[in-house]
Design a protein around this motif. Structure first.
Motif, PDB file in Angstrom:
ATOM      1  N   PHE A  96      11.520   3.825  -3.957  1.00 26.57           N
ATOM      2  CA  PHE A  96      12.574   2.835  -4.246  1.00 26.57           C
ATOM      3  C   PHE A  96      13.110   2.576  -2.756  1.00 26.57           C
ATOM      4  O   PHE A  96      13.329   1.268  -2.351  1.00 26.57           O
ATOM      5  CB  PHE A  96      13.638   3.391  -5.142  1.00 26.57           C
ATOM      6  CG  PHE A  96      14.761   2.608  -5.219  1.00 26.57           C
ATOM      7  CD1 PHE A  96      14.991   1.335  -5.843  1.00 26.57           C
ATOM      8  CD2 PHE A  96      15.942   2.760  -4.260  1.00 26.57           C
ATOM      9  CE1 PHE A  96      16.055   0.495  -5.829  1.00 26.57           C
ATOM     10  CE2 PHE A  96      16.917   1.766  -4.330  1.00 26.57           C
ATOM     11  CZ  PHE A  96      17.140   0.806  -4.859  1.00 26.57           C
ATOM     12  N   ILE A  97      13.285   3.515  -1.990  1.00 30.71           N
ATOM     13  CA  ILE A  97      13.597   3.197  -0.581  1.00 30.71           C
ATOM     14  C   ILE A  97      12.497   2.460   0.360  1.00 30.71           C
ATOM     15  O   ILE A  97      13.063   1.504   0.866  1.00 30.71           O
ATOM     16  CB  ILE A  97      14.096   4.236   0.160  1.00 30.71           C
ATOM     17  CG1 ILE A  97      15.167   5.321  -0.588  1.00 30.71           C
ATOM     18  CG2 ILE A  97      14.266   4.218   1.785  1.00 30.71           C
ATOM     19  CD1 ILE A  97      15.321   6.648  -0.183  1.00 30.71           C
ATOM     20  N   TRP A  98      11.349   2.725   0.247  1.00 31.23           N
ATOM     21  CA  TRP A  98      10.237   2.013   0.880  1.00 31.23           C
ATOM     22  C   TRP A  98      10.264   0.622   0.310  1.00 31.23           C
ATOM     23  O   TRP A  98       9.976  -0.291   1.442  1.00 31.23           O
ATOM     24  CB  TRP A  98       9.236   2.657   0.545  1.00 31.23           C
ATOM     25  CG  TRP A  98       7.873   2.019   1.208  1.00 31.23           C
ATOM     26  CD1 TRP A  98       7.031   1.139   0.551  1.00 31.23           C
ATOM     27  CD2 TRP A  98       7.277   2.545   2.573  1.00 31.23           C
ATOM     28  NE1 TRP A  98       6.085   0.675   1.613  1.00 31.23           N
ATOM     29  CE2 TRP A  98       6.217   1.484   2.506  1.00 31.23           C
ATOM     30  CE3 TRP A  98       7.450   3.245   3.413  1.00 31.23           C
ATOM     31  CZ2 TRP A  98       5.431   1.475   3.685  1.00 31.23           C
ATOM     32  CZ3 TRP A  98       6.962   3.626   4.573  1.00 31.23           C
ATOM     33  CH2 TRP A  98       5.562   2.465   4.555  1.00 31.23           C
ATOM     34  N   ALA A  99      10.258   0.304  -0.865  1.00 30.05           N
ATOM     35  CA  ALA A  99      10.228  -1.000  -1.548  1.00 30.05           C
ATOM     36  C   ALA A  99      11.419  -1.867  -0.939  1.00 30.05           C
ATOM     37  O   ALA A  99      11.551  -3.097  -0.295  1.00 30.05           O
ATOM     38  CB  ALA A  99      10.386  -1.100  -2.773  1.00 30.05           C
ATOM     39  N   ALA A 100      12.668  -1.313  -0.891  1.00 28.10           N
ATOM     40  CA  ALA A 100      14.017  -1.809  -0.437  1.00 28.10           C
ATOM     41  C   ALA A 100      13.698  -2.304   0.946  1.00 28.10           C
ATOM     42  O   ALA A 100      14.156  -3.316   1.721  1.00 28.10           O
ATOM     43  CB  ALA A 100      15.233  -0.997  -0.595  1.00 28.10           C
ATOM     44  N   MET A 101      13.330  -1.305   1.898  1.00 28.96           N
ATOM     45  CA  MET A 101      13.305  -1.492   3.341  1.00 28.96           C
ATOM     46  C   MET A 101      12.041  -2.479   3.595  1.00 28.96           C
ATOM     47  O   MET A 101      12.124  -3.219   4.580  1.00 28.96           O
ATOM     48  CB  MET A 101      12.759   0.056   3.950  1.00 28.96           C
ATOM     49  CG  MET A 101      13.771   0.972   3.994  1.00 28.96           C
ATOM     50  SD  MET A 101      13.294   2.523   4.836  1.00 28.96           S
ATOM     51  CE  MET A 101      13.031   2.255   6.308  1.00 28.96           C
ATOM     52  N   THR A 102      10.930  -2.405   2.781  1.00 29.93           N
ATOM     53  CA  THR A 102       9.778  -3.568   2.991  1.00 29.93           C
ATOM     54  C   THR A 102      10.266  -4.842   2.823  1.00 29.93           C
ATOM     55  O   THR A 102      10.249  -5.819   3.509  1.00 29.93           O
ATOM     56  CB  THR A 102       8.813  -3.328   2.065  1.00 29.93           C
ATOM     57  OG1 THR A 102       8.179  -1.848   2.531  1.00 29.93           O
ATOM     58  CG2 THR A 102       7.478  -4.157   2.225  1.00 29.93           C
ATOM     59  N   ALA A 103      11.355  -4.970   1.668  1.00 30.65           N
ATOM     60  CA  ALA A 103      11.806  -6.353   1.222  1.00 30.65           C
ATOM     61  C   ALA A 103      12.746  -6.692   2.452  1.00 30.65           C
ATOM     62  O   ALA A 103      12.720  -8.175   2.580  1.00 30.65           O
ATOM     63  CB  ALA A 103      12.294  -6.140  -0.127  1.00 30.65           C
TER      64      ALA A 103
ATOM     65  N   LEU B  78       0.960  -1.152   0.142  1.00 30.47           N
ATOM     66  CA  LEU B  78       0.073   0.024   0.096  1.00 30.47           C
ATOM     67  C   LEU B  78       0.861   1.368   0.110  1.00 30.47           C
ATOM     68  O   LEU B  78       0.498   2.140  -0.756  1.00 30.47           O
ATOM     69  CB  LEU B  78      -1.037  -0.200   1.240  1.00 30.47           C
ATOM     70  CG  LEU B  78      -1.967   1.054   1.366  1.00 30.47           C
ATOM     71  CD1 LEU B  78      -2.627   1.264   0.249  1.00 30.47           C
ATOM     72  CD2 LEU B  78      -2.629   1.288   2.641  1.00 30.47           C
ATOM     73  N   GLY B  79       1.853   1.218   0.770  1.00 25.60           N
ATOM     74  CA  GLY B  79       2.629   2.299   1.009  1.00 25.60           C
ATOM     75  C   GLY B  79       3.691   2.638  -0.583  1.00 25.60           C
ATOM     76  O   GLY B  79       3.668   3.844  -0.872  1.00 25.60           O
ATOM     77  N   LEU B  80       3.919   1.593  -1.021  1.00 24.09           N
ATOM     78  CA  LEU B  80       4.695   1.745  -2.361  1.00 24.09           C
ATOM     79  C   LEU B  80       3.760   2.217  -3.230  1.00 24.09           C
ATOM     80  O   LEU B  80       3.974   3.066  -4.336  1.00 24.09           O
ATOM     81  CB  LEU B  80       5.320   0.250  -2.679  1.00 24.09           C
ATOM     82  CG  LEU B  80       5.834   0.090  -4.178  1.00 24.09           C
ATOM     83  CD1 LEU B  80       7.153   1.288  -4.021  1.00 24.09           C
ATOM     84  CD2 LEU B  80       6.513  -1.317  -4.327  1.00 24.09           C
ATOM     85  N   ALA B  81       2.365   1.752  -3.526  1.00 25.88           N
ATOM     86  CA  ALA B  81       1.517   2.120  -4.334  1.00 25.88           C
ATOM     87  C   ALA B  81       1.185   3.646  -4.003  1.00 25.88           C
ATOM     88  O   ALA B  81       0.977   4.409  -5.392  1.00 25.88           O
ATOM     89  CB  ALA B  81       0.315   1.314  -4.264  1.00 25.88           C
ATOM     90  N   ILE B  82       1.154   4.047  -3.060  1.00 24.24           N
ATOM     91  CA  ILE B  82       0.936   5.426  -2.635  1.00 24.24           C
ATOM     92  C   ILE B  82       2.017   6.282  -3.239  1.00 24.24           C
ATOM     93  O   ILE B  82       1.826   7.433  -3.828  1.00 24.24           O
ATOM     94  CB  ILE B  82       0.744   5.623  -0.995  1.00 24.24           C
ATOM     95  CG1 ILE B  82      -0.597   5.177  -0.752  1.00 24.24           C
ATOM     96  CG2 ILE B  82       0.448   7.432  -1.075  1.00 24.24           C
ATOM     97  CD1 ILE B  82      -0.789   5.193   0.916  1.00 24.24           C
ATOM     98  N   LEU B  83       3.143   6.232  -2.863  1.00 20.58           N
ATOM     99  CA  LEU B  83       4.448   6.774  -3.422  1.00 20.58           C
ATOM    100  C   LEU B  83       4.723   6.674  -4.926  1.00 20.58           C
ATOM    101  O   LEU B  83       4.900   7.752  -5.516  1.00 20.58           O
ATOM    102  CB  LEU B  83       5.616   6.053  -2.752  1.00 20.58           C
ATOM    103  CG  LEU B  83       5.923   6.202  -1.225  1.00 20.58           C
ATOM    104  CD1 LEU B  83       6.958   5.784  -0.639  1.00 20.58           C
ATOM    105  CD2 LEU B  83       6.162   7.888  -0.774  1.00 20.58           C
ATOM    106  N   LEU B  84       4.494   5.646  -5.343  1.00 14.68           N
ATOM    107  CA  LEU B  84       4.359   5.771  -6.843  1.00 14.68           C
ATOM    108  C   LEU B  84       3.286   6.454  -7.520  1.00 14.68           C
ATOM    109  O   LEU B  84       3.540   7.034  -8.520  1.00 14.68           O
ATOM    110  CB  LEU B  84       4.090   4.062  -7.413  1.00 14.68           C
ATOM    111  CG  LEU B  84       5.573   3.178  -7.029  1.00 14.68           C
ATOM    112  CD1 LEU B  84       5.302   1.856  -7.649  1.00 14.68           C
ATOM    113  CD2 LEU B  84       6.594   3.766  -7.907  1.00 14.68           C
ATOM    114  N   GLY B  85       2.038   6.352  -7.130  1.00 12.31           N
ATOM    115  CA  GLY B  85       0.950   7.244  -7.577  1.00 12.31           C
ATOM    116  C   GLY B  85       1.248   8.624  -7.317  1.00 12.31           C
ATOM    117  O   GLY B  85       1.050   9.601  -8.466  1.00 12.31           O
ATOM    118  N   LEU B  86       2.001   9.162  -6.409  1.00 17.72           N
ATOM    119  CA  LEU B  86       2.505  10.462  -6.166  1.00 17.72           C
ATOM    120  C   LEU B  86       3.546  11.069  -7.321  1.00 17.72           C
ATOM    121  O   LEU B  86       3.469  12.008  -7.685  1.00 17.72           O
ATOM    122  CB  LEU B  86       2.817  10.835  -4.606  1.00 17.72           C
ATOM    123  CG  LEU B  86       1.814  10.818  -3.452  1.00 17.72           C
ATOM    124  CD1 LEU B  86       2.389  10.819  -2.121  1.00 17.72           C
ATOM    125  CD2 LEU B  86       0.749  12.017  -3.672  1.00 17.72           C
TER     126      LEU B  86
END
Length: 224
Positions: free
Chosen positions: A205-212, A13-21
Protein backbone atom coordinates in the motif's frame (compact mmCIF):
# COMPACT_ATOMS: atom_id res chain seq x y z
CA UNK A 1 6.68 10.32 -21.59
CA UNK A 2 9.26 7.51 -21.74
CA UNK A 3 10.40 8.44 -18.26
CA UNK A 4 6.84 8.16 -16.94
CA UNK A 5 6.41 4.79 -18.62
CA UNK A 6 9.65 3.57 -17.12
CA UNK A 7 8.70 4.77 -13.63
CA UNK A 8 5.25 3.20 -13.97
CA UNK A 9 6.83 -0.13 -14.93
CA UNK A 10 9.18 -0.03 -11.94
CA UNK A 11 6.34 0.94 -9.62
CA UNK A 12 4.09 -1.79 -10.99
CA UNK A 13 6.82 -4.42 -10.69
CA UNK A 14 7.54 -3.49 -7.09
CA UNK A 15 3.83 -3.55 -6.25
CA UNK A 16 3.41 -6.98 -7.87
CA UNK A 17 6.35 -8.37 -5.87
CA UNK A 18 5.04 -7.04 -2.56
CA UNK A 19 1.50 -8.29 -3.24
CA UNK A 20 2.93 -11.67 -4.26
CA UNK A 21 4.88 -11.93 -1.00
CA UNK A 22 1.76 -11.03 0.98
CA UNK A 23 -0.30 -13.64 -0.88
CA UNK A 24 2.41 -16.24 -0.26
CA UNK A 25 2.26 -15.55 3.48
CA UNK A 26 -1.53 -15.99 3.40
CA UNK A 27 -0.97 -19.41 1.82
CA UNK A 28 1.66 -20.21 4.45
CA UNK A 29 -0.82 -19.19 7.16
CA UNK A 30 -3.32 -21.76 5.92
CA UNK A 31 -0.58 -24.39 5.62
CA UNK A 32 0.66 -23.77 9.17
CA UNK A 33 -2.89 -23.86 10.57
CA UNK A 34 -3.46 -27.26 8.94
CA UNK A 35 -0.09 -28.50 10.22
CA UNK A 36 -0.86 -27.41 13.78
CA UNK A 37 -4.22 -29.18 13.61
CA UNK A 38 -2.48 -32.39 12.51
CA UNK A 39 0.09 -32.05 15.30
CA UNK A 40 -2.55 -31.42 17.97
CA UNK A 41 -4.58 -34.37 16.71
CA UNK A 42 -1.56 -36.68 16.89
CA UNK A 43 -0.60 -35.48 20.35
CA UNK A 44 -4.10 -35.98 21.76
CA UNK A 45 -4.85 -39.28 20.00
CA UNK A 46 -5.10 -42.58 21.84
CA UNK A 47 -1.58 -44.00 22.19
CA UNK A 48 -0.52 -46.88 19.94
CA UNK A 49 2.46 -49.23 19.93
CA UNK A 50 5.70 -47.71 18.69
CA UNK A 51 5.89 -48.38 14.91
CA UNK A 52 8.64 -50.77 13.82
CA UNK A 53 10.08 -48.22 11.40
CA UNK A 54 8.75 -44.82 12.42
CA UNK A 55 9.34 -41.89 10.09
CA UNK A 56 9.49 -38.22 10.95
CA UNK A 57 7.00 -37.30 8.24
CA UNK A 58 4.35 -39.81 9.30
CA UNK A 59 4.96 -40.26 13.02
CA UNK A 60 6.29 -37.02 14.48
CA UNK A 61 4.26 -36.19 17.62
CA UNK A 62 2.42 -39.52 17.43
CA UNK A 63 1.08 -40.71 20.80
CA UNK A 64 2.62 -44.06 21.72
CA UNK A 65 2.90 -46.49 24.58
CA UNK A 66 5.66 -48.94 25.39
CA UNK A 67 6.54 -51.30 28.23
CA UNK A 68 10.08 -52.23 29.07
CA UNK A 69 13.11 -51.93 31.31
CA UNK A 70 14.33 -48.46 32.15
CA UNK A 71 18.11 -48.29 31.82
CA UNK A 72 20.42 -46.60 34.32
CA UNK A 73 22.78 -45.04 31.77
CA UNK A 74 21.70 -41.46 31.13
CA UNK A 75 22.44 -38.42 29.03
CA UNK A 76 21.65 -35.00 30.47
CA UNK A 77 20.46 -32.17 28.24
CA UNK A 78 20.73 -28.68 29.72
CA UNK A 79 17.25 -27.17 29.93
CA UNK A 80 15.36 -24.14 31.16
CA UNK A 81 11.70 -24.67 32.00
CA UNK A 82 8.84 -22.25 31.32
CA UNK A 83 9.14 -21.27 34.97
CA UNK A 84 12.80 -20.30 34.32
CA UNK A 85 14.15 -23.16 36.43
CA UNK A 86 17.44 -24.50 35.14
CA UNK A 87 18.20 -28.20 35.12
CA UNK A 88 18.41 -31.13 32.77
CA UNK A 89 16.29 -33.42 30.64
CA UNK A 90 17.09 -37.02 31.46
CA UNK A 91 17.53 -39.21 28.38
CA UNK A 92 17.82 -42.95 28.99
CA UNK A 93 17.27 -46.31 27.35
CA UNK A 94 13.93 -48.08 27.29
CA UNK A 95 14.49 -51.73 26.40
CA UNK A 96 11.19 -53.26 25.38
CA UNK A 97 10.10 -56.85 25.86
CA UNK A 98 10.80 -57.67 22.21
CA UNK A 99 14.38 -56.47 22.49
CA UNK A 100 14.12 -52.99 21.00
CA UNK A 101 16.26 -50.28 22.56
CA UNK A 102 14.56 -46.89 22.31
CA UNK A 103 15.50 -43.45 23.56
CA UNK A 104 13.31 -42.18 26.38
CA UNK A 105 13.12 -38.55 27.44
CA UNK A 106 11.97 -39.09 31.01
CA UNK A 107 11.58 -35.40 31.72
CA UNK A 108 13.18 -32.72 33.86
CA UNK A 109 15.29 -32.73 37.00
CA UNK A 110 16.67 -29.65 38.81
CA UNK A 111 20.39 -29.04 38.47
CA UNK A 112 20.98 -30.25 42.04
CA UNK A 113 19.58 -33.69 41.12
CA UNK A 114 21.58 -34.16 37.94
CA UNK A 115 23.89 -36.84 39.30
CA UNK A 116 21.40 -38.55 41.61
CA UNK A 117 21.55 -42.24 40.85
CA UNK A 118 18.29 -43.58 39.43
CA UNK A 119 17.70 -47.31 39.50
CA UNK A 120 16.56 -49.58 36.71
CA UNK A 121 12.91 -50.58 36.73
CA UNK A 122 10.17 -52.19 34.68
CA UNK A 123 7.93 -49.36 33.50
CA UNK A 124 5.00 -48.56 31.27
CA UNK A 125 5.54 -45.37 29.28
CA UNK A 126 3.01 -43.22 27.50
CA UNK A 127 4.31 -40.34 25.44
CA UNK A 128 4.91 -38.93 22.00
CA UNK A 129 7.47 -39.61 19.32
CA UNK A 130 9.60 -36.58 18.62
CA UNK A 131 12.31 -35.57 16.19
CA UNK A 132 13.66 -32.50 18.01
CA UNK A 133 14.63 -29.51 15.92
CA UNK A 134 17.17 -28.04 18.30
CA UNK A 135 20.60 -26.51 18.02
CA UNK A 136 22.49 -24.77 15.25
CA UNK A 137 26.07 -23.78 14.44
CA UNK A 138 26.28 -21.79 17.68
CA UNK A 139 25.17 -24.67 19.94
CA UNK A 140 28.06 -25.87 22.14
CA UNK A 141 29.33 -29.39 21.58
CA UNK A 142 28.42 -32.02 24.18
CA UNK A 143 30.58 -31.96 27.28
CA UNK A 144 31.56 -35.61 27.50
CA UNK A 145 33.38 -35.39 30.84
CA UNK A 146 30.44 -33.82 32.66
CA UNK A 147 27.74 -35.55 30.57
CA UNK A 148 26.02 -32.36 29.48
CA UNK A 149 24.33 -31.88 26.10
CA UNK A 150 22.91 -28.62 24.82
CA UNK A 151 20.47 -30.08 22.29
CA UNK A 152 18.64 -33.37 21.84
CA UNK A 153 20.64 -34.69 18.90
CA UNK A 154 18.99 -38.01 17.98
CA UNK A 155 21.97 -39.45 16.12
CA UNK A 156 24.41 -38.57 18.90
CA UNK A 157 22.16 -39.81 21.71
CA UNK A 158 21.42 -43.09 19.89
CA UNK A 159 25.12 -43.69 19.31
CA UNK A 160 26.04 -42.96 22.92
CA UNK A 161 23.33 -45.19 24.40
CA UNK A 162 23.29 -47.88 21.71
CA UNK A 163 19.64 -47.43 20.71
CA UNK A 164 17.50 -46.87 17.67
CA UNK A 165 17.28 -43.18 16.70
CA UNK A 166 13.72 -43.14 18.01
CA UNK A 167 12.82 -40.81 20.87
CA UNK A 168 9.76 -41.09 23.11
CA UNK A 169 9.07 -37.98 25.18
CA UNK A 170 7.28 -39.28 28.25
CA UNK A 171 3.84 -38.04 29.17
CA UNK A 172 3.60 -40.47 32.04
CA UNK A 173 5.75 -43.26 33.46
CA UNK A 174 4.26 -46.02 35.62
CA UNK A 175 5.39 -46.49 38.32
CA UNK A 176 6.29 -42.84 38.73
CA UNK A 177 9.92 -41.80 38.94
CA UNK A 178 11.62 -38.80 40.52
CA UNK A 179 11.83 -37.18 37.09
CA UNK A 180 9.09 -34.74 36.07
CA UNK A 181 7.75 -35.44 32.55
CA UNK A 182 7.80 -32.50 30.15
CA UNK A 183 4.73 -33.14 28.01
CA UNK A 184 4.95 -32.49 24.27
CA UNK A 185 2.65 -29.68 23.13
CA UNK A 186 2.23 -27.52 20.05
CA UNK A 187 2.69 -24.32 22.06
CA UNK A 188 6.25 -23.71 20.96
CA UNK A 189 5.48 -23.91 17.24
CA UNK A 190 5.18 -20.34 15.90
CA UNK A 191 2.55 -19.23 13.42
CA UNK A 192 3.46 -15.64 12.57
CA UNK A 193 2.40 -15.71 8.94
CA UNK A 194 -0.58 -13.38 9.50
CA UNK A 195 1.79 -10.71 10.82
CA UNK A 196 4.11 -11.23 7.86
CA UNK A 197 1.18 -10.97 5.43
CA UNK A 198 -0.01 -7.72 7.02
CA UNK A 199 3.53 -6.35 6.79
CA UNK A 200 3.89 -7.15 3.09
CA UNK A 201 0.43 -5.81 2.20
CA UNK A 202 1.13 -2.64 4.20
CA UNK A 203 4.39 -2.16 2.31
CA UNK A 204 2.49 -2.75 -0.93
CA UNK A 205 0.00 0.00 0.00
CA UNK A 206 2.82 2.41 0.92
CA UNK A 207 4.69 1.56 -2.29
CA UNK A 208 1.56 2.14 -4.39
CA UNK A 209 0.88 5.49 -2.68
CA UNK A 210 4.48 6.65 -3.10
CA UNK A 211 4.55 5.53 -6.74
CA UNK A 212 1.29 7.31 -7.51
CA UNK A 213 2.52 10.48 -5.79
CA UNK A 214 5.84 10.39 -7.61
CA UNK A 215 4.17 9.84 -10.99
CA UNK A 216 1.69 12.66 -10.36
CA UNK A 217 4.49 15.11 -9.50
CA UNK A 218 6.60 13.98 -12.44
CA UNK A 219 3.67 14.42 -14.82
CA UNK A 220 2.88 17.84 -13.39
CA UNK A 221 6.46 18.96 -13.93
CA UNK A 222 6.51 17.65 -17.48
CA UNK A 223 3.29 19.45 -18.31
CA UNK A 224 4.42 22.65 -16.61
Amino acid sequence: MQRLIFLSAIGGLGLAILLGLGSWQVQRLAWKADLLEVIQTRIAAAPVDVPLTPSEAQDRYRAVTAAGELGTQELHVFWVTKEAETGYRVISVLETGDGRRLLLDQGFVPAADKDTRRSSAAVLVTGNLLWPDEGDWSTPAPEVDTNILYARDLAYMAEQLGTEPVLIVARSITPETAVTPQVVTAEGIPNNHLQYAITWFSLAFIWAAMTASFLWRSRAKSEG
